[in-house]
Design a protein around this motif. Structure first.
Motif, short mmCIF file in Angstrom:
data_model
loop_
_atom_site.label_atom_id
_atom_site.label_comp_id
_atom_site.label_asym_id
_atom_site.label_seq_id
_atom_site.Cartn_x
_atom_site.Cartn_y
_atom_site.Cartn_z
N ASN A 59 0.82 -1.21 0.00
CA ASN A 59 0.00 0.00 0.00
C ASN A 59 0.85 1.26 0.00
O ASN A 59 0.43 2.30 -0.51
CB ASN A 59 -0.96 0.00 1.20
N HIS A 60 2.05 1.16 0.54
CA HIS A 60 2.94 2.31 0.54
C HIS A 60 3.33 2.69 -0.90
O HIS A 60 3.47 3.87 -1.22
CB HIS A 60 4.20 2.00 1.36
N VAL A 61 3.51 1.68 -1.76
CA VAL A 61 3.82 1.95 -3.17
C VAL A 61 2.70 2.72 -3.84
O VAL A 61 2.91 3.69 -4.57
CB VAL A 61 4.07 0.63 -3.93
N PHE A 119 -2.86 -13.65 -10.12
CA PHE A 119 -3.13 -12.22 -9.96
C PHE A 119 -4.39 -11.93 -9.14
O PHE A 119 -4.72 -10.77 -8.92
CB PHE A 119 -3.24 -11.54 -11.34
N THR A 120 -5.05 -12.96 -8.65
CA THR A 120 -6.22 -12.72 -7.79
C THR A 120 -5.83 -12.49 -6.34
O THR A 120 -6.69 -12.23 -5.50
CB THR A 120 -7.19 -13.92 -7.86
N LYS A 121 -4.53 -12.58 -6.04
CA LYS A 121 -4.09 -12.47 -4.64
C LYS A 121 -3.35 -11.17 -4.35
O LYS A 121 -2.58 -11.07 -3.41
CB LYS A 121 -3.18 -13.67 -4.31
N ILE A 122 -3.59 -10.14 -5.15
CA ILE A 122 -2.99 -8.84 -4.92
C ILE A 122 -3.46 -8.29 -3.57
O ILE A 122 -4.66 -8.33 -3.27
CB ILE A 122 -3.34 -7.86 -6.05
N ALA A 123 -2.54 -7.77 -2.79
CA ALA A 123 -2.84 -7.37 -1.41
C ALA A 123 -3.47 -5.98 -1.32
O ALA A 123 -3.08 -5.15 -0.50
CB ALA A 123 -1.57 -7.43 -0.57
N ASN A 124 -4.41 -5.72 -2.19
CA ASN A 124 -5.18 -4.47 -2.14
C ASN A 124 -6.51 -4.76 -2.84
O ASN A 124 -6.52 -5.08 -4.03
CB ASN A 124 -4.44 -3.34 -2.82
N ASP A 125 -7.61 -4.67 -2.09
CA ASP A 125 -8.90 -5.08 -2.63
C ASP A 125 -9.30 -4.29 -3.86
O ASP A 125 -9.79 -4.86 -4.85
CB ASP A 125 -9.98 -4.94 -1.54
N GLU A 126 -9.08 -2.98 -3.83
CA GLU A 126 -9.50 -2.15 -4.95
C GLU A 126 -8.72 -2.50 -6.22
O GLU A 126 -9.30 -2.66 -7.31
CB GLU A 126 -9.31 -0.67 -4.60
N LEU A 127 -7.38 -2.64 -6.08
CA LEU A 127 -6.56 -2.97 -7.25
C LEU A 127 -6.84 -4.40 -7.70
O LEU A 127 -6.84 -4.70 -8.89
CB LEU A 127 -5.09 -2.78 -6.92
N ASN A 128 -7.09 -5.27 -6.75
CA ASN A 128 -7.42 -6.65 -7.08
C ASN A 128 -8.68 -6.71 -7.96
O ASN A 128 -8.74 -7.44 -8.95
CB ASN A 128 -7.63 -7.46 -5.81
N THR A 129 -9.68 -5.90 -7.60
CA THR A 129 -10.91 -5.84 -8.38
C THR A 129 -10.65 -5.29 -9.78
O THR A 129 -11.18 -5.79 -10.78
CB THR A 129 -11.94 -4.96 -7.66
N ILE A 154 8.68 -2.92 -7.95
CA ILE A 154 8.38 -4.33 -8.22
C ILE A 154 7.68 -4.92 -7.00
O ILE A 154 8.16 -4.80 -5.87
CB ILE A 154 9.67 -5.12 -8.52
N TYR A 155 6.55 -5.55 -7.27
CA TYR A 155 5.78 -6.21 -6.21
C TYR A 155 5.55 -7.65 -6.62
O TYR A 155 5.05 -7.93 -7.71
CB TYR A 155 4.45 -5.48 -6.02
N LEU A 156 5.94 -8.57 -5.75
CA LEU A 156 5.72 -9.99 -5.98
C LEU A 156 4.48 -10.42 -5.22
O LEU A 156 4.40 -10.28 -4.00
CB LEU A 156 6.92 -10.82 -5.51
N VAL A 157 3.50 -10.95 -5.93
CA VAL A 157 2.25 -11.37 -5.31
C VAL A 157 2.40 -12.78 -4.73
O VAL A 157 2.71 -13.73 -5.46
CB VAL A 157 1.10 -11.36 -6.33
N ASP A 158 2.21 -12.89 -3.42
CA ASP A 158 2.13 -14.21 -2.77
C ASP A 158 3.28 -15.13 -3.18
O ASP A 158 3.07 -16.27 -3.57
CB ASP A 158 0.79 -14.87 -3.11
N ALA A 159 4.50 -14.62 -3.10
CA ALA A 159 5.67 -15.45 -3.43
C ALA A 159 5.76 -16.61 -2.45
O ALA A 159 5.47 -16.46 -1.26
CB ALA A 159 6.93 -14.61 -3.37
N PRO A 160 6.12 -17.80 -2.91
CA PRO A 160 6.23 -18.95 -2.01
C PRO A 160 7.16 -18.65 -0.85
O PRO A 160 8.17 -17.95 -0.99
CB PRO A 160 6.81 -20.06 -2.91
N SER A 161 6.82 -19.18 0.30
CA SER A 161 7.59 -18.88 1.51
C SER A 161 8.73 -19.86 1.75
O SER A 161 9.49 -19.70 2.71
CB SER A 161 6.65 -18.89 2.73
N ASN A 162 8.87 -20.88 0.89
CA ASN A 162 9.93 -21.85 1.14
C ASN A 162 11.29 -21.26 0.80
O ASN A 162 11.41 -20.21 0.16
CB ASN A 162 9.67 -23.15 0.36
N SER A 163 12.35 -21.97 1.21
CA SER A 163 13.70 -21.44 1.11
C SER A 163 14.14 -21.21 -0.33
O SER A 163 15.00 -20.37 -0.60
CB SER A 163 14.69 -22.38 1.80
N VAL A 164 13.56 -21.94 -1.28
CA VAL A 164 13.95 -21.78 -2.68
C VAL A 164 13.75 -20.34 -3.15
O VAL A 164 14.52 -19.82 -3.95
CB VAL A 164 13.14 -22.75 -3.57
#
Length: 514
Positions: free
Chosen positions: A13-15, A31-41, A109-119
Motif C-alpha cells: 500500500n505504501h507503493v 493475480f487474484t491475490k494482490i494485497a489491495n482489494d480495490e486494485l485486485n478488483t 516491483i511487487y511480488l504477489v504471494d511469493a512462495p515462503s519456502n527457502s527456494v
C-alpha cells in the motif's frame, strides 16, 4: 558507472501512495491475490477484457498505481521440482523492459504471494538483479550515445529491507562491472584498456591495484602467459597485462579467497585458428577475469568483514602471426614443469597456469586459503552443463564441500552451477608420451567432443601450478576449485550477441559474504 539503485518499500500500500515511483510491476503466479482489494478488483476486471493477463506480460493504464503505468508479468508455475527463483529473475527481465518502454524511470516491483519456502527466500532481490541484467547496455554504446540509454534510476522492492537492498546493490555493482569488462569489443577492451578500466573501477577504494606491463617481467615470471602473448607483441595496443587486485578488510581476517581469472580479450585460436565462423564472440573469452574483478567490486562496495580477497587477472590476446606459438612446442613453467603444447586454442589454461603457481605460493602464508580459477575455458562445459557453471574441485575442496556450497547458494540467487570433480582419468589423459616433457596441455580435438573435456584441464592446471602437491595427502592441503563459466557466461549461449551474465559473481558473494 551507474546502475538502478534498489529501494526498500515496507508494504504494498505504501507503493500505491508514493510519489517516488512512476510505474508498478506486479509479478505473480496468481493475480487474484494482490494485497489491495480495490486494485485486485481492477485487475480482475481487466482480465475479463484481456485474456493475455496471466499468460504473458501486459502493460495497461491504471489510475490506482504510480504514474498510471501498470505492468502485469506472470511467473508461470512455481511449485514443481524443477522450478526455482529464476522464474522471478526472468519475469523481471521482461517486465522492466516494458516499464522502460513506457517512459518509466523509477518503477517498483511487487511480488504477489511469493512462495515462503527457502527456494524463493531471495525472490524480490533476485527480481531486481534480473531487471539489472535486462537494463545493462554495452560500454561502447553508453560512451557513444550517452548514459541516457539506461534511463531507469531506481527500482522499488516491495517487502525488501534496507539491509537486503544494500546487499543486493553490492552484487549488482559487481555484476555491472563484470558485464562491462566481458562484453566490450576487443579494441576498446584490449589488455591495456582492460587494466585501465580496473584502475578506474577501484580508484579511491579499499582495493589495491597493481598492473604489470613489462613484457620481460611477464616472460620471466609467467612464461606460459608470455607464450600465448607472443604473436600479439607486434601490436603495441595488444600488449599483455597482469592485473593484481587485493581487498583487505578492516579487522580480523577469518578466510582468504584467492582467484586467477582468464582474461583473453580476443582468442583467434592462434595457429589452431578458429574457422567456420567460430571466432565471432571471442572478445567474451575474458569473462572469467571479468567476473573475478566484478566479485572484488562487490566485496569492496559492501566493505565485507573477515574475508580477504586476492585476484590475479591474466589479460592477453591470443593472436595469429609469424611469431605465434604452435603445437608441439615445449614450454617450461614457473614451477619448472615442461609443458608440451597440444593445441594453441587451449590457451586459457596456459595463460592462467603460472599466475596460479604464484598465488598458490601466496596462499601458504594466508589465513584459511581457498583458491579458484575462473574461466570461459571449454566448449565441453557448455555442452555438458548447459547454462550452468561447472565446478571442478580437488580433494581438500571436496572435503570442505566448497563446490556444493557455491552451487546451493547459486540456486538461491539465479546463478546456478553443477558440481563436478577431478578423477584419475583426468591426470592420466595429460601424461607425457616422451621424456622430453612432463605434461600435455591438451589433446588436438575440440573439447566438446573429448571425454571429460572440462575436467581434465583442471588436472593440467594443478600439475602446471604445483597445486597437485597440495592435495589431501600433503602436509599442507589447499582447497582448489576450477570454475568453468563457458556455458553461462553469456545469455542463451550466444557468444557474439548475448549479454554477459557476470556468471558466478552472485553465487560467490552469497557463499562468502554474509
Amino acid at each position: 558507472m551507474a546502475f538502478p539503485i534498489p529501494s526498500p518499500v515496507s508494504d504494498f500500500n505504501h507503493v500505491l501512495n508514493s510519489s517516488k515511483f512512476d510505474s508498478l510491476i506486479i509479478i505473480a503466479n496468481d493475480f487474484t491475490k494482490i494485497a489491495n482489494d480495490e486494485l485486485n478488483t481492477t485487475v480482475h476486471a481487466l482480465s475479463l477484457l484481456d485474456s493475455r493477463i496471466g499468460k504473458q506480460v501486459v502493460v495497461t493504464i491504471c489510475d490506482q498505481v504510480p504514474g498510471k503505468r501498470l505492468i502485469l508479468m506472470p511467473t508461470g508455475k512455481l511449485n514443481r521440482d524443477y522450478d526455482d527463483v529464476r522464474r522471478y529473475f526472468d519475469a523481471a527481465k521482461k517486465a522492466v523492459v516494458e516499464a522502460k518502454a513506457t517512459g518509466s524511470i523509477n518503477p517498483a516491483i511487487y511480488l504477489v504471494d511469493a512462495p515462503s519456502n527457502s527456494v524463493y527466500q531471495n525472490a524480490v532481490t533476485v527480481a531486481y538483479l534480473g531487471a539489472c541484467q535486462a537494463l545493462w547496455q554495452p560500454l561502447e554504446a553508453r560512451e557513444h550515445l550517452g548514459e541516457s540509454i539506461e534511463p531507469i534510476q531506481n527500482i522499488g522492492l516491495v517487502g525488501a529491507t534496507q539491509a537486503s537492498c544494500d546487499y543486493v546493490k553490492a552484487i549488482a555493482a559487481g555484476q555491472y562491472a563484470a558485464r562491462d569488462l566481458c562484453g566490450t569489443e576487443p579494441e576498446r577492451m584490449a589488455p591495456p584498456k582492460f587494466a585501465q578500466y580496473c584502475e578506474t573501477l577501484f580508484a579511491n577504494s579499499n582495493v589495491s591495484v597493481e598492473v604489470i606491463s613489462d613484457f620481460d617481467e611477464i616472460n620471466k615470471n609467467y612464461p606460459m602467459m608470455a607464450t600465448v602473448a607472443r604473436a600479439s607483441m607486434a601490436v603495441k595496443r595488444h600488449h599483455p597485462r597482469v592485473v593484481k587486485l587485493t581487498y583487505s578488510p578492516e579487522g580480523e581476517i577469518n578466510k582468504t579467497l584467492l582467484f586467477v581469472g582468464k582474461g583473453l580479450v580476443y582468442d583467434t585460436g592462434g595457429a589452431d585458428l578458429k574457422v567456420g565462423g567460430h571466432m565471432s564472440g571471442m572478445s567474451r573469452d575474458k569473462g572469467g577475469a571479468a567476473s573475478v574483478a566484478g566479485f572484488v567490486k562487490s566485496v569492496s562496495d559492501y566493505q565485507a568483514k573477515g574475508v580477504k580477497v586476492v585476484a590475479y587477472l591474466t589479460v592477453v590476446r591470443n593472436s595469429i602471426g609469424s611469431d605465434c606459438f604452435v603445437p608441439d612446442e615445449i614450454i617450461t613453467t614457473r614451477e619448472g614443469v615442461r609443458v608440451r603444447i597440444g593445441n594453441t586454442d587451449a590457451e586459457g589454461r596456459l595463460a592462467m597456469g603460472d599466475l596460479l603457481s604464484e598465488i598458490k605460493d601466496l596462499a601458504k602464508t594466508e589465513v584459511k586459503p581457498e583458491i579458484f580459477t575462473v574461466a570461459t575455458l571449454t566448449g565441453h562445459a557448455a555442452r555438458a552443463m548447459g547454462p550452468y557453471a561447472a565446478l571442478v574441485e580437488n580433494g581438500p575442496a571436496r572435503n570442505a564441500k566448497i563446490s556444493r556450497n557455491i552451487a546451493d547458494n547459486g540456486d538461491l540467487w539465479a546463478d546456478g552451477a553443477e558440481v563436478s570433480r577431478s578423477r584419475r582419468e583426468d591426470y592420466d589423459f595429460i601424461q607425457p608420451h616422451t621424456l622430453a616433457d612432463d605434461v600435455l596441455s591438451s589433446n588436438n580435438a575440440p573439447s566438446a567432443v573429448t571425454a571429460r573435456g572440462h575436467q581434465f584441464p583442471m588436472a593440467f592446471l594443478a600439475i602446471a601450478s604445483g597445486l597437485d602437491k597440495h592435495g589431501n595427502d600433503s602436509s599442507m592441503p589447499i582447497p582448489y576449485v576450477h570454475i568453468d563459466i563457458a556455458g553461462n557466461g553469456v545469455e542463451g549461449g550466444d557468444w557474439q550477441h548475448g549479454k554477459p551474465t557476470a556468471a558466478s559473481v552472485a553465487s560467490l558473494f552469497a557463499t562468502y559474504i554474509k
